[in-house]
Design a protein around this motif. Structure first.
Motif, PDB file in Angstrom:
ATOM      1  N   ASP A 262     -18.441 -34.897 -59.891  1.00 47.55           N
ATOM      2  CA  ASP A 262     -17.813 -36.206 -60.079  1.00 47.55           C
ATOM      3  C   ASP A 262     -18.359 -37.135 -58.993  1.00 47.55           C
ATOM      4  O   ASP A 262     -17.868 -37.138 -57.864  1.00 47.55           O
ATOM      5  N   THR A 263     -19.393 -37.916 -59.318  1.00 50.74           N
ATOM      6  CA  THR A 263     -20.022 -38.735 -58.269  1.00 50.74           C
ATOM      7  C   THR A 263     -19.137 -39.906 -57.851  1.00 50.74           C
ATOM      8  O   THR A 263     -19.239 -40.385 -56.729  1.00 50.74           O
ATOM      9  N   GLY A 264     -18.245 -40.346 -58.748  1.00 53.65           N
ATOM     10  CA  GLY A 264     -17.302 -41.405 -58.378  1.00 53.65           C
ATOM     11  C   GLY A 264     -16.420 -40.950 -57.216  1.00 53.65           C
ATOM     12  O   GLY A 264     -16.094 -41.734 -56.316  1.00 53.65           O
TER      13      GLY A 264
ATOM     14  N   TYR B 251     -18.194 -41.683 -53.903  1.00 56.46           N
ATOM     15  CA  TYR B 251     -18.092 -43.083 -53.449  1.00 56.46           C
ATOM     16  C   TYR B 251     -16.661 -43.392 -53.001  1.00 56.46           C
ATOM     17  O   TYR B 251     -16.443 -44.142 -52.042  1.00 56.46           O
ATOM     18  N   ARG B 252     -15.706 -42.793 -53.699  1.00 57.67           N
ATOM     19  CA  ARG B 252     -14.308 -42.972 -53.290  1.00 57.67           C
ATOM     20  C   ARG B 252     -14.055 -42.345 -51.912  1.00 57.67           C
ATOM     21  O   ARG B 252     -13.318 -42.898 -51.088  1.00 57.67           O
ATOM     22  N   ALA B 253     -14.676 -41.179 -51.665  1.00 61.34           N
ATOM     23  CA  ALA B 253     -14.475 -40.497 -50.373  1.00 61.34           C
ATOM     24  C   ALA B 253     -15.021 -41.352 -49.223  1.00 61.34           C
ATOM     25  O   ALA B 253     -14.400 -41.443 -48.157  1.00 61.34           O
TER      26      ALA B 253
ATOM     27  N   VAL C 215     -18.028 -50.977 -51.516  1.00 57.28           N
ATOM     28  CA  VAL C 215     -18.685 -49.943 -50.706  1.00 57.28           C
ATOM     29  C   VAL C 215     -19.902 -49.365 -51.446  1.00 57.28           C
ATOM     30  O   VAL C 215     -20.970 -49.167 -50.870  1.00 57.28           O
ATOM     31  N   SER C 216     -19.735 -49.122 -52.753  1.00 55.78           N
ATOM     32  CA  SER C 216     -20.801 -48.444 -53.518  1.00 55.78           C
ATOM     33  C   SER C 216     -21.989 -49.368 -53.810  1.00 55.78           C
ATOM     34  O   SER C 216     -23.020 -48.907 -54.286  1.00 55.78           O
ATOM     35  N   ALA C 217     -21.843 -50.659 -53.531  1.00 51.79           N
ATOM     36  CA  ALA C 217     -22.950 -51.598 -53.794  1.00 51.79           C
ATOM     37  C   ALA C 217     -24.046 -51.510 -52.721  1.00 51.79           C
ATOM     38  O   ALA C 217     -25.147 -52.014 -52.917  1.00 51.79           O
TER      39      ALA C 217
ATOM     40  N   VAL D  19     -25.761 -46.597 -48.460  1.00 51.47           N
ATOM     41  CA  VAL D  19     -24.717 -45.619 -48.828  1.00 51.47           C
ATOM     42  C   VAL D  19     -25.193 -44.836 -50.051  1.00 51.47           C
ATOM     43  O   VAL D  19     -25.105 -43.604 -50.112  1.00 51.47           O
ATOM     44  N   ARG D  20     -25.739 -45.564 -51.022  1.00 49.52           N
ATOM     45  CA  ARG D  20     -26.193 -44.918 -52.258  1.00 49.52           C
ATOM     46  C   ARG D  20     -27.318 -43.911 -51.968  1.00 49.52           C
ATOM     47  O   ARG D  20     -27.344 -42.834 -52.542  1.00 49.52           O
ATOM     48  N   GLU D  21     -28.236 -44.297 -51.054  1.00 52.86           N
ATOM     49  CA  GLU D  21     -29.343 -43.387 -50.719  1.00 52.86           C
ATOM     50  C   GLU D  21     -28.813 -42.026 -50.268  1.00 52.86           C
ATOM     51  O   GLU D  21     -29.271 -40.989 -50.715  1.00 52.86           O
TER      52      GLU D  21
ATOM     53  N   GLY E 227     -20.904 -40.518 -63.674  1.00 50.62           N
ATOM     54  CA  GLY E 227     -20.966 -41.630 -62.732  1.00 50.62           C
ATOM     55  C   GLY E 227     -21.374 -42.928 -63.395  1.00 50.62           C
ATOM     56  O   GLY E 227     -20.938 -43.231 -64.513  1.00 50.62           O
ATOM     57  N   ARG E 228     -22.230 -43.699 -62.695  1.00 53.67           N
ATOM     58  CA  ARG E 228     -22.679 -44.987 -63.211  1.00 53.67           C
ATOM     59  C   ARG E 228     -24.205 -45.041 -63.346  1.00 53.67           C
ATOM     60  O   ARG E 228     -24.729 -45.812 -64.128  1.00 53.67           O
ATOM     61  N   ASP E 229     -24.889 -44.241 -62.511  1.00 57.54           N
ATOM     62  CA  ASP E 229     -26.359 -44.332 -62.432  1.00 57.54           C
ATOM     63  C   ASP E 229     -27.005 -42.961 -62.561  1.00 57.54           C
ATOM     64  O   ASP E 229     -28.104 -42.751 -62.059  1.00 57.54           O
ATOM     65  N   ILE E 230     -26.334 -42.020 -63.191  1.00 56.95           N
ATOM     66  CA  ILE E 230     -26.875 -40.651 -63.237  1.00 56.95           C
ATOM     67  C   ILE E 230     -28.117 -40.617 -64.142  1.00 56.95           C
ATOM     68  O   ILE E 230     -29.160 -40.114 -63.744  1.00 56.95           O
TER      69      ILE E 230
ATOM     70  N   LYS F 217     -12.685 -56.100 -63.367  1.00 59.53           N
ATOM     71  CA  LYS F 217     -13.350 -56.571 -62.144  1.00 59.53           C
ATOM     72  C   LYS F 217     -14.331 -55.511 -61.630  1.00 59.53           C
ATOM     73  O   LYS F 217     -15.464 -55.809 -61.246  1.00 59.53           O
ATOM     74  N   ARG F 218     -13.868 -54.238 -61.640  1.00 61.55           N
ATOM     75  CA  ARG F 218     -14.718 -53.141 -61.157  1.00 61.55           C
ATOM     76  C   ARG F 218     -15.963 -53.020 -62.049  1.00 61.55           C
ATOM     77  O   ARG F 218     -17.071 -52.851 -61.550  1.00 61.55           O
ATOM     78  N   ASP F 219     -15.772 -53.127 -63.360  1.00 65.62           N
ATOM     79  CA  ASP F 219     -16.931 -53.057 -64.278  1.00 65.62           C
ATOM     80  C   ASP F 219     -17.915 -54.180 -63.968  1.00 65.62           C
ATOM     81  O   ASP F 219     -19.126 -53.972 -63.971  1.00 65.62           O
TER      82      ASP F 219
ATOM     83  N   LEU G 189     -18.368 -55.863 -61.120  1.00 70.04           N
ATOM     84  CA  LEU G 189     -19.066 -55.618 -59.848  1.00 70.04           C
ATOM     85  C   LEU G 189     -20.094 -54.492 -59.996  1.00 70.04           C
ATOM     86  O   LEU G 189     -21.223 -54.603 -59.529  1.00 70.04           O
ATOM     87  N   ASP G 190     -19.697 -53.409 -60.674  1.00 72.67           N
ATOM     88  CA  ASP G 190     -20.599 -52.255 -60.826  1.00 72.67           C
ATOM     89  C   ASP G 190     -21.826 -52.605 -61.683  1.00 72.67           C
ATOM     90  O   ASP G 190     -22.907 -52.063 -61.468  1.00 72.67           O
ATOM     91  N   SER G 191     -21.648 -53.498 -62.657  1.00 71.76           N
ATOM     92  CA  SER G 191     -22.772 -53.851 -63.542  1.00 71.76           C
ATOM     93  C   SER G 191     -23.666 -54.933 -62.955  1.00 71.76           C
ATOM     94  O   SER G 191     -24.781 -55.117 -63.429  1.00 71.76           O
ATOM     95  N   HIS G 192     -23.155 -55.675 -61.973  1.00 72.61           N
ATOM     96  CA  HIS G 192     -23.923 -56.812 -61.452  1.00 72.61           C
ATOM     97  C   HIS G 192     -24.486 -56.600 -60.056  1.00 72.61           C
ATOM     98  O   HIS G 192     -25.079 -57.514 -59.501  1.00 72.61           O
ATOM     99  N   ARG G 193     -24.293 -55.407 -59.479  1.00 73.13           N
ATOM    100  CA  ARG G 193     -24.862 -55.201 -58.135  1.00 73.13           C
ATOM    101  C   ARG G 193     -26.380 -55.049 -58.261  1.00 73.13           C
ATOM    102  O   ARG G 193     -26.896 -54.730 -59.339  1.00 73.13           O
ATOM    103  N   GLU G 194     -27.061 -55.244 -57.096  1.00 79.51           N
ATOM    104  CA  GLU G 194     -28.526 -55.200 -57.140  1.00 79.51           C
ATOM    105  C   GLU G 194     -29.071 -53.777 -57.247  1.00 79.51           C
ATOM    106  O   GLU G 194     -30.032 -53.519 -57.955  1.00 79.51           O
TER     107      GLU G 194
HETATM  108  O1  C5P Z   1     -15.897 -42.832 -61.617  1.00 83.26           O
HETATM  109  P1  C5P Z   1     -14.941 -43.589 -60.705  1.00 83.26           P
HETATM  110  O2  C5P Z   1     -14.177 -44.653 -61.436  1.00 83.26           O
HETATM  111  O3  C5P Z   1     -14.066 -42.691 -59.916  1.00 83.26           O
HETATM  112  O4  C5P Z   1     -15.911 -44.306 -59.677  1.00 83.26           O
HETATM  113  C1  C5P Z   1     -15.419 -45.114 -58.643  1.00 83.26           C
HETATM  114  C2  C5P Z   1     -16.453 -46.152 -58.248  1.00 83.26           C
HETATM  115  O5  C5P Z   1     -17.550 -45.525 -57.598  1.00 83.26           O
HETATM  116  C3  C5P Z   1     -17.074 -46.980 -59.370  1.00 83.26           C
HETATM  117  O6  C5P Z   1     -16.276 -48.089 -59.738  1.00 83.26           O
HETATM  118  C4  C5P Z   1     -18.394 -47.419 -58.725  1.00 83.26           C
HETATM  119  O7  C5P Z   1     -18.211 -48.529 -57.877  1.00 83.26           O
HETATM  120  C5  C5P Z   1     -18.754 -46.239 -57.854  1.00 83.26           C
HETATM  121  N1  C5P Z   1     -19.723 -45.337 -58.471  1.00 83.26           N
HETATM  122  C6  C5P Z   1     -21.052 -45.693 -58.404  1.00 83.26           C
HETATM  123  N2  C5P Z   1     -22.001 -44.838 -58.860  1.00 83.26           N
HETATM  124  C7  C5P Z   1     -21.668 -43.657 -59.392  1.00 83.26           C
HETATM  125  C8  C5P Z   1     -20.293 -43.288 -59.513  1.00 83.26           C
HETATM  126  C9  C5P Z   1     -19.351 -44.171 -59.052  1.00 83.26           C
HETATM  127  O8  C5P Z   1     -21.393 -46.767 -57.922  1.00 83.26           O
HETATM  128  N3  C5P Z   1     -22.616 -42.810 -59.801  1.00 83.26           N
END
Ligand code: C5P
Length: 222
Positions: free
Chosen positions: A33-35, A38-40, A101-103, A107-109, A128-131, A178-180, A182-187
């Motif tokens: 669970d990669t989310g 990022y949450r941790a 934080v995840s943007a 951190v992503r690296e 996740g979002r970018d698997i 809002k989360r969608d 931000l997650d879809s519009h980050r660089e």
């Molecule tokens: O999957 P979950 O909703 O728990 O993910 C929390 C947040 O972690 C997402 O909203 C996103 O900002 C970030 N995330 C990400 N890339 C991933 C998984 C999660 O940026 N692969």
């Protein structure tokens, strides 16, 4: 089932983790669970009073405190260092800040590297979002799971009720949207469907139906 990699991406609360866990258990695969990772990091930032905008300090925290998963009778537990944070990382304060934080690229690296290590053996379901686009672009199966924001908010509302988290429906819906956004519009590695991913719209579908559909896609890939 041979040791393939299955990547499941999609927006918040689209059912990724529920479906990924069921597939992993059926195939006897590892679930990541990669989310949660990022949450941790977001949890650590709050705990150590690091600003969500401070990319370097956040990357340092990520390096310093290893994030690990352990299986228990109650499902998968999440640890940072030796502290169990499974519930803490699902609290509204973490959810509200995690997209900021995840943007950050640094951190992503760190986390992408850790995720690739976890996937090394194959036999993995990672959500996740970018698997499919970044972490495991060579994954044999890629699924992009979506559902209407109404339905996703409804699911999250019910989950929150079961956990005793009080938040009204409209607030949840706004937070998801809002989360969608931000997650879809980050660089760096934005949430986007990989070109070779199969789109599965789960609106109106039960979990069993979604799992059956994805198993069909996996079988069709041979
Ligand atoms: O999957 P979950 O909703 O728990 O993910 C929390 C947040 O972690 C997402 O909203 C996103 O900002 C970030 N995330 C990400 N890339 C991933 C998984 C999660 O940026 N692969």
């Amino acid at each position: 089932m041979e040791n393939i990699s299955i990547a499941i991406d999609g927006p918040a609360s689209s059912g990724k983790s529920t479906v990924a866990k069921l597939l992993a258990s059926d195939f006897n695969f590892i679930y990541v669970d990669t989310g949660a990772m990022y949450r941790a990091v977001t949890f650590l930032a709050i705990k150590h009073q690091v600003a969500f905008s401070d990319e370097t300090a956040l990357a340092e925290l990520t390096k310093k405190y290893p994030i690990t998963f352990k299986q228990s009778g109650h499902g998968q537990l999440v640890f940072v260092n030796d502290e169990e944070v499974t519930e803490a990382i699902r609290q509204p304060d973490v959810t509200a800040a995690v997209s900021e934080v995840s943007a950050h690229g640094m951190v992503r690296e760190e986390l992408v590297e850790a995720q690739r290590q976890l996937a090394q053996t194959g036999g993995i379901v990672m959500d996740g979002r970018d698997i499919g686009t970044t972490v495991l672009p060579q994954a044999e199966v890629k699924i992009f799971l979506v559902a209407s924001v109404e339905e996703r908010a409804q699911r999250r509302y019910k989950e929150n009720q079961a956990k005793g988290i009080q938040m009204d429906f409209e607030t949840i819906k706004e937070a998801i949207a809002k989360r969608d956004y931000l997650d879809s519009h980050r660089e760096v590695s934005p949430l986007i469907q990989a070109e070779d991913a199969e789109l599965v719209d789960t609106t109106g579908m039960s979990i069993e139906q979604v799992v059956t559909k994805i198993k069909g896609i996996i079988e069709a890939k041979g």
